[in-house]
Motif scaffolding. Structure first.
Motif, PDB file in Angstrom:
ATOM      1  N   LEU A   1       9.519  -4.752  -7.827  1.00 14.55           N
ATOM      2  CA  LEU A   1       8.491  -5.413  -7.024  1.00 14.55           C
ATOM      3  C   LEU A   1       8.839  -5.364  -5.539  1.00 14.55           C
ATOM      4  O   LEU A   1       7.962  -5.201  -4.689  1.00 14.55           O
ATOM      5  CB  LEU A   1       8.336  -6.865  -7.474  1.00 14.55           C
ATOM      6  CG  LEU A   1       7.054  -7.589  -7.062  1.00 14.55           C
ATOM      7  CD1 LEU A   1       5.834  -6.904  -7.684  1.00 14.55           C
ATOM      8  CD2 LEU A   1       7.119  -9.061  -7.471  1.00 14.55           C
ATOM      9  N   SER A   2      10.114  -5.488  -5.229  1.00 13.06           N
ATOM     10  CA  SER A   2      10.558  -5.435  -3.838  1.00 13.06           C
ATOM     11  C   SER A   2      10.269  -4.066  -3.223  1.00 13.06           C
ATOM     12  O   SER A   2       9.836  -3.969  -2.072  1.00 13.06           O
ATOM     13  CB  SER A   2      12.062  -5.737  -3.751  1.00 13.06           C
ATOM     14  OG  SER A   2      12.540  -5.609  -2.432  1.00 13.06           O
TER      15      SER A   2
ATOM     16  N   GLY B   1       9.204  -2.215   0.385  1.00 12.60           N
ATOM     17  CA  GLY B   1       9.974  -0.995   0.612  1.00 12.60           C
ATOM     18  C   GLY B   1       9.415  -0.146   1.739  1.00 12.60           C
ATOM     19  O   GLY B   1       8.279  -0.323   2.183  1.00 12.60           O
ATOM     20  N   THR B   2      10.220   0.801   2.206  1.00 14.22           N
ATOM     21  CA  THR B   2       9.762   1.753   3.211  1.00 14.22           C
ATOM     22  C   THR B   2       8.742   2.694   2.563  1.00 14.22           C
ATOM     23  O   THR B   2       8.573   2.708   1.334  1.00 14.22           O
ATOM     24  CB  THR B   2      10.945   2.583   3.738  1.00 14.22           C
ATOM     25  OG1 THR B   2      11.478   3.373   2.655  1.00 14.22           O
ATOM     26  CG2 THR B   2      12.038   1.695   4.306  1.00 14.22           C
ATOM     27  N   ILE B   3       8.067   3.465   3.401  1.00 18.40           N
ATOM     28  CA  ILE B   3       7.107   4.439   2.868  1.00 18.40           C
ATOM     29  C   ILE B   3       7.794   5.375   1.885  1.00 18.40           C
ATOM     30  O   ILE B   3       7.268   5.661   0.801  1.00 18.40           O
ATOM     31  CB  ILE B   3       6.471   5.263   4.012  1.00 18.40           C
ATOM     32  CG1 ILE B   3       5.586   4.377   4.891  1.00 18.40           C
ATOM     33  CG2 ILE B   3       5.659   6.423   3.449  1.00 18.40           C
ATOM     34  CD1 ILE B   3       4.396   3.792   4.165  1.00 18.40           C
ATOM     35  N   ASN B   4       8.984   5.855   2.233  1.00 23.43           N
ATOM     36  CA  ASN B   4       9.727   6.749   1.341  1.00 23.43           C
ATOM     37  C   ASN B   4      10.082   6.070   0.031  1.00 23.43           C
ATOM     38  O   ASN B   4       9.988   6.680  -1.053  1.00 23.43           O
ATOM     39  CB  ASN B   4      11.001   7.247   2.033  1.00 23.43           C
ATOM     40  CG  ASN B   4      10.841   8.653   2.587  1.00 23.43           C
ATOM     41  OD1 ASN B   4       9.716   9.116   2.770  1.00 23.43           O
ATOM     42  ND2 ASN B   4      11.942   9.324   2.854  1.00 23.43           N
TER      43      ASN B   4
ATOM     44  N   ASN C   1      -3.209  -2.856  -5.070  1.00 22.44           N
ATOM     45  CA  ASN C   1      -4.222  -3.643  -5.768  1.00 22.44           C
ATOM     46  C   ASN C   1      -4.025  -3.704  -7.276  1.00 22.44           C
ATOM     47  O   ASN C   1      -4.588  -4.579  -7.934  1.00 22.44           O
ATOM     48  CB  ASN C   1      -5.609  -3.050  -5.486  1.00 22.44           C
ATOM     49  CG  ASN C   1      -5.950  -3.054  -4.006  1.00 22.44           C
ATOM     50  OD1 ASN C   1      -5.648  -4.003  -3.302  1.00 22.44           O
ATOM     51  ND2 ASN C   1      -6.588  -1.983  -3.536  1.00 22.44           N
ATOM     52  N   VAL C   2      -3.237  -2.783  -7.824  1.00 19.99           N
ATOM     53  CA  VAL C   2      -3.129  -2.730  -9.280  1.00 19.99           C
ATOM     54  C   VAL C   2      -1.731  -3.084  -9.786  1.00 19.99           C
ATOM     55  O   VAL C   2      -1.498  -3.098 -10.988  1.00 19.99           O
ATOM     56  CB  VAL C   2      -3.529  -1.336  -9.826  1.00 19.99           C
ATOM     57  CG1 VAL C   2      -4.961  -1.037  -9.473  1.00 19.99           C
ATOM     58  CG2 VAL C   2      -2.590  -0.254  -9.319  1.00 19.99           C
ATOM     59  N   ILE C   3      -0.791  -3.358  -8.875  1.00 18.72           N
ATOM     60  CA  ILE C   3       0.547  -3.736  -9.297  1.00 18.72           C
ATOM     61  C   ILE C   3       0.785  -5.210  -9.001  1.00 18.72           C
ATOM     62  O   ILE C   3       0.521  -5.637  -7.895  1.00 18.72           O
ATOM     63  CB  ILE C   3       1.623  -2.896  -8.583  1.00 18.72           C
ATOM     64  CG1 ILE C   3       1.495  -1.456  -9.060  1.00 18.72           C
ATOM     65  CG2 ILE C   3       3.018  -3.403  -8.886  1.00 18.72           C
ATOM     66  CD1 ILE C   3       2.480  -0.499  -8.451  1.00 18.72           C
TER      67      ILE C   3
ATOM     68  N   THR D   1      17.247  -6.924  -3.092  1.00 18.70           N
ATOM     69  CA  THR D   1      15.814  -6.916  -2.797  1.00 18.70           C
ATOM     70  C   THR D   1      15.570  -7.336  -1.351  1.00 18.70           C
ATOM     71  O   THR D   1      16.499  -7.630  -0.606  1.00 18.70           O
ATOM     72  CB  THR D   1      15.054  -7.882  -3.722  1.00 18.70           C
ATOM     73  OG1 THR D   1      15.394  -9.243  -3.366  1.00 18.70           O
ATOM     74  CG2 THR D   1      15.410  -7.647  -5.176  1.00 18.70           C
ATOM     75  N   LYS D   2      14.293  -7.380  -0.993  1.00 12.11           N
ATOM     76  CA  LYS D   2      13.908  -7.845   0.339  1.00 12.11           C
ATOM     77  C   LYS D   2      13.158  -9.161   0.256  1.00 12.11           C
ATOM     78  O   LYS D   2      12.337  -9.489   1.116  1.00 12.11           O
ATOM     79  CB  LYS D   2      13.056  -6.767   1.036  1.00 12.11           C
ATOM     80  CG  LYS D   2      13.838  -5.483   1.310  1.00 12.11           C
ATOM     81  CD  LYS D   2      13.036  -4.467   2.085  1.00 12.11           C
ATOM     82  CE  LYS D   2      13.870  -3.211   2.350  1.00 12.11           C
ATOM     83  NZ  LYS D   2      13.116  -2.183   3.123  1.00 12.11           N
ATOM     84  N   PHE D   3      13.468  -9.919  -0.798  1.00 12.79           N
ATOM     85  CA  PHE D   3      12.872 -11.237  -0.959  1.00 12.79           C
ATOM     86  C   PHE D   3      13.810 -12.311  -0.425  1.00 12.79           C
ATOM     87  O   PHE D   3      15.031 -12.158  -0.451  1.00 12.79           O
ATOM     88  CB  PHE D   3      12.563 -11.514  -2.434  1.00 12.79           C
ATOM     89  CG  PHE D   3      11.479 -10.670  -3.011  1.00 12.79           C
ATOM     90  CD1 PHE D   3      10.211 -10.663  -2.448  1.00 12.79           C
ATOM     91  CD2 PHE D   3      11.714  -9.876  -4.125  1.00 12.79           C
ATOM     92  CE1 PHE D   3       9.191  -9.872  -2.979  1.00 12.79           C
ATOM     93  CE2 PHE D   3      10.712  -9.083  -4.662  1.00 12.79           C
ATOM     94  CZ  PHE D   3       9.447  -9.091  -4.081  1.00 12.79           C
TER      95      PHE D   3
END
Length: 220
Positions: free
Chosen positions: A119-120, A125-128, A218-220, A50-52
């Motif tokens: 979640l990460s 994450g990147t746009i892709n 907003n919803v996740i 992850t990126k956490f």
């Protein structure tokens, strides 16, 4: 449980929640063994996946374990937890779709690893990466393409979740109109479905679609 596996399980869970204390070693042994049925991956491995940061993972794990002592969450529990964030509407259907997206192993449960990896992607994450994740969410039957019906089901669930009083001027057919606009822009070859390539290309080229996709924040 074998001694080696037992020790590793306790070590990993303590590392994640930061609660290890030699003075309470024996107490936590009994507590961890009785509650953590699903052993989480080690902290270092989760940092790689992850990126956490270490601290963020520990905070996330404490919250996850508080809600799900067994180490996994089933769909019913997921819906109950998720509904607390959207009391003004009915979030059950969207929570179902979201659970399916997090349940990458398709075993009816989401582990802490499943949760933080997803979640990460959504948050860091990147746009892709994020668009691929969003496509997977919309592709309800996982056949590699999105139909109007699938997108409409997702849109209706989001509108239901936000509640009818959130947008007092919203018309009943607003979700369908939203889908029609999306498909006009995304379905480039007019074959009635949107592929992953069409989805990503359309989102990246159209600023309005990208802004709409920010709804996920907003919803996740």
């Amino acid at each position: 449980m074998k001694a080696k596996d037992r020790d590793q399980s306790l070590s990993d869970s303590r590392e994640l929640d930061g609660s290890y204390d030699q003075l309470t070693d024996s107490i936590e042994d009994d507590f961890e063994l009785s509650t953590v049925c699903q052993r989480p991956e080690g902290l270092e491995k989760l940092q790689q996946l992850t990126k956490f940061t270490k601290k963020e993972l520990q905070v996330l794990y404490r919250g996850f374990k508080n809600e799900c002592p067994s180490g996994v969450v089933n769909e019913d529990t997921f819906k109950v937890i998720y509904s607390q964030f959207f009391p003004q509407g009915d979030s059950s259907m969207y929570a179902h779709f979201l659970f399916e997206a997090f349940d990458t192993n398709k075993n009816g449960s989401v582990s802490f690893e499943d949760f933080v990896i997803g979640l990460s992607i959504i948050l860091r994450g990147t746009i892709n990466d994020r668009l691929n994740w969003a496509f997977n969410l919309y592709d309800l039957n996982k056949d590699g393409c999105i139909t109007k019906e699938e997108m409409l089901d997702i849109m209706k669930s989001i509108y239901d979740m936000m509640g009818k009083y959130t947008y007092p001027c919203m018309q009943e057919d607003a979700p369908r109109e939203h889908v029609e606009i999306f498909f006009q822009k995304m379905d480039r070859n007019n074959d009635g479905v949107v592929t992953i390539d069409e989805f990503i290309e359309s989102c990246q080229k159209d600023e309005n679609i990208m802004q709409s996709m920010q709804l996920f924040d907003n919803v996740i």
